[in-house]
Scaffold this active site. Structure first.
Site, short mmCIF file in Angstrom:
data_model
loop_
_atom_site.label_atom_id
_atom_site.label_comp_id
_atom_site.label_asym_id
_atom_site.label_seq_id
_atom_site.Cartn_x
_atom_site.Cartn_y
_atom_site.Cartn_z
N ASN A 208 8.71 -23.33 -7.81
CA ASN A 208 7.26 -23.29 -8.06
C ASN A 208 6.64 -22.21 -7.18
O ASN A 208 7.32 -21.58 -6.39
CB ASN A 208 6.63 -24.67 -7.83
CG ASN A 208 6.84 -25.15 -6.41
OD1 ASN A 208 6.36 -24.55 -5.47
ND2 ASN A 208 7.60 -26.24 -6.25
N ASP A 276 9.24 -32.15 -8.91
CA ASP A 276 9.29 -33.55 -9.36
C ASP A 276 10.61 -33.87 -10.06
O ASP A 276 11.03 -35.00 -10.10
CB ASP A 276 8.12 -33.83 -10.31
CG ASP A 276 6.79 -33.87 -9.56
OD1 ASP A 276 6.79 -34.38 -8.42
OD2 ASP A 276 5.79 -33.37 -10.09
N LYS A 286 28.34 -20.78 -14.28
CA LYS A 286 27.19 -20.10 -14.88
C LYS A 286 27.15 -20.32 -16.39
O LYS A 286 28.16 -20.16 -17.07
CB LYS A 286 27.28 -18.60 -14.56
CG LYS A 286 26.06 -17.85 -14.99
CD LYS A 286 26.22 -16.36 -14.73
CE LYS A 286 25.10 -15.62 -15.43
NZ LYS A 286 25.37 -14.20 -15.54
N ASP A 304 10.44 -39.42 -4.47
CA ASP A 304 9.13 -39.05 -3.92
C ASP A 304 9.21 -39.27 -2.41
O ASP A 304 9.21 -40.40 -1.93
CB ASP A 304 8.03 -39.89 -4.55
CG ASP A 304 6.66 -39.34 -4.18
OD1 ASP A 304 6.45 -38.99 -2.99
OD2 ASP A 304 5.80 -39.26 -5.06
N ILE A 305 9.33 -38.17 -1.70
CA ILE A 305 9.59 -38.24 -0.25
C ILE A 305 8.41 -38.87 0.47
O ILE A 305 8.55 -39.76 1.30
CB ILE A 305 9.88 -36.83 0.30
CG1 ILE A 305 10.99 -36.16 -0.51
CG2 ILE A 305 10.24 -36.89 1.77
CD1 ILE A 305 11.17 -34.69 -0.25
N1 CTP Z 1 5.70 -35.14 -2.69
C1 CTP Z 1 6.88 -35.57 -2.13
N2 CTP Z 1 7.99 -35.74 -2.89
C2 CTP Z 1 7.96 -35.49 -4.22
C3 CTP Z 1 6.76 -35.03 -4.82
C4 CTP Z 1 5.65 -34.86 -4.02
O1 CTP Z 1 6.91 -35.79 -0.91
N3 CTP Z 1 9.05 -35.65 -4.93
C5 CTP Z 1 4.49 -35.03 -1.86
C6 CTP Z 1 3.99 -33.62 -1.66
O2 CTP Z 1 4.55 -33.05 -0.49
C7 CTP Z 1 2.49 -33.85 -1.51
C8 CTP Z 1 2.23 -35.05 -2.38
O3 CTP Z 1 3.48 -35.69 -2.53
O4 CTP Z 1 2.16 -34.21 -0.18
C9 CTP Z 1 1.63 -34.79 -3.71
O5 CTP Z 1 2.35 -33.87 -4.43
P1 CTP Z 1 1.91 -33.48 -5.91
O6 CTP Z 1 2.91 -32.55 -6.47
O7 CTP Z 1 0.48 -33.07 -5.95
O8 CTP Z 1 1.99 -34.88 -6.61
P2 CTP Z 1 2.93 -35.47 -7.69
O9 CTP Z 1 3.64 -36.64 -7.11
O10 CTP Z 1 3.77 -34.42 -8.27
O11 CTP Z 1 1.89 -36.01 -8.75
P3 CTP Z 1 1.39 -35.37 -10.12
O12 CTP Z 1 2.57 -34.79 -10.79
O13 CTP Z 1 0.81 -36.54 -10.81
O14 CTP Z 1 0.33 -34.36 -9.75
#
Ligand code: CTP
Length: 398
Positions: A208, A276, A286, A304-305
């Protein structure tokens, strides 16, 4: 700032030894007295004469004789200092320190001291990354030794990577900070930063646009307030800040493991843009256009950390801060995210392309806490970082 402080400066053997001459100046500019000690290897790079001329006093070397010992024994020499600095700290000196050797003047002084010790490592990148140096570094940190640098960059040996000694100005700054302390001195803070890369096959990945700029600025601001910062970073496009413990990862799962290993912490700040999803199955060879046709990529969800740490019972950091990158209805979405993830604060920002925030130098954030939403005016990411760090210090009662 360092008026009347006496600093014992041990100069080890490395090409960076010439920078220690400049370090003497920088410390003197701040009012410190520098007592130089030159190792046998160090004397291959700078002369005792240049050190003593700059320090304005005798330089101690391995060659000092019994008369010198009568004048000032090694115990007294190391104890009369307020701080012992090793710059450059070579791989060999670090190994000696970690192993408790005392077979020359420098290592004996380091064993005999009861004062804080700060080292500025400098070595070839492979030596820095060698498991033995990693082990020694861990041991030294565990013994309370403070570490400044090394920096990343081109090296005298022609290689590129971490291993260059921190600049004299940075070392002097870290020394001054150590004496002055700071509201977060003694606190351990975790910061995640940057994007993650999720491999598709050995040569392709999903990523990203996160540059890591906001997380990096925040880590620097927290370190400036005296915190020990564990900085877990994905492949960011800005270099990590000085004076923090850097742990590099690539994927979300690696980031999660590094975060778990960094606990316990007083506060966890999750500024990383974690992917995500990852490939349900990353290909080990490859993908070939001719043989494999149009690929169909199947995804699996990443852990989700932030939610994992925020949901911990015992061992949960006292303050858990998440970031929310949104493109519409920023406050509503971020408020819902705060509830869903169970974190204490959410720092929300609008990352729609028109704002130029993602990858840019400025940020306009809304801080969401249990007291509601607080919109900050648009300002530089460094300024956002300083204000957030100050709020974090306040919240931790520092
Ligand atoms: N985060 C995390 N681990 C993940 C995804 C997100 O720790 N697998 C943490 C990011 O570091 C940030 C927060 O969660 O502090 C929000 O990240 P964001 O990408 O905005 O949220 P999402 O969980 O992806 O929600 P959405 O897709 O609904 O926007």
């Amino acid at each position: 700032m360092l008026a009347d402080k006496r600093i014992l400066l041990i100069v080890g053997g490395g090409i960076a030894a010439y920078k220690s001459l400049e370090l003497i100046r920088r410390l003197q500019d701040r009012g410190a007295q520098v007592v130089p000690v030159l190792t046998r290897a160090g004397a291959q790079f700078v002369t005792p004469l240049s050190l003593s001329a700059l320090a304005g006093r005798k330089v101690f070397t391995d060659l000092f004789d019994l008369t010198d010992e009568a004048e000032m024994g090694h115990i007294e020499l190391s104890r009369s200092a307020d701080l012992v600095v090793v710059a450059p700290a070579t791989a060999d000196l670090m190994a000696k320190m970690a192993g408790g050797h005392a077979d020359d003047l420098a290592s004996t002084l380091l064993m005999a001291t009861d004062k804080p010790v700060l080292i500025a490592p400098a070595m070839n990148v492979r030596m820095w990354e060698h498991p033995a140096t990693r082990r020694n570094l861990e041991t030294l940190r565990g013994d309370g030794v403070r570490v400044v640098g090394p920096n990343e960059g081109g090296m005298a040996c022609g290689e590129f990577g971490p291993g260059r000694m921190a600049e004299p100005g940075e070392i002097a700054e870290a020394i001054a900070r150590g004496f002055v302390g700071g509201p977060l001195a003694g606190r351990r803070v975790l910061v995640t930063s940057g994007p993650t890369h999720e491999p598709i096959d050995p040569v392709r990945y999903i990523a990203n646009r996160s540059s890591g700029a906001q997380g990096t600025a925040l880590a620097r601001a927290l370190a400036d307030l005296g915190a020990h910062v564990v900085f877990v970073t994905g492949p960011a496009s800005v270099p990590p800040p000085e004076g923090v413990e850097v742990i590099r990862v690539e994927t979300a799962r690696e980031m999660e493991a590094a975060v778990r290993a960094a606990l316990p912490v007083d506060a966890g700040i999750f500024a990383a843009a974690v992917a995500d999803w990852r490939m349900a199955e990353a290909h080990t060879s490859k993908l070939k256009k001719t043989r494999d046709g149009l690929p169909v990529l199947a995804f699996a969800e990443n852990p989700d950390i932030l939610a994992g740490v925020a949901g911990m019972g015992e061992g949960r950091p006292g303050l858990v801060v998440g970031f929310a990158a949104e493109t519409d209805d920023v406050v509503a979405h971020a408020t819902a995210k705060r509830d869903r993830k169970g974190c204490d604060w959410i720092v929300a920002n609008d990352v729609s392309p028109a704002t130029g925030i993602m990858g840019g130098a400025e940020n306009a954030v809304v801080l969401i806490t249990d007291r509601g939403a607080e919109a900050w005016e648009r300002m530089g990411k460094d300024e956002v970082a300083r204000r957030l760090a100050a709020r974090i210090a306040q919240e931790l009662g520092a």
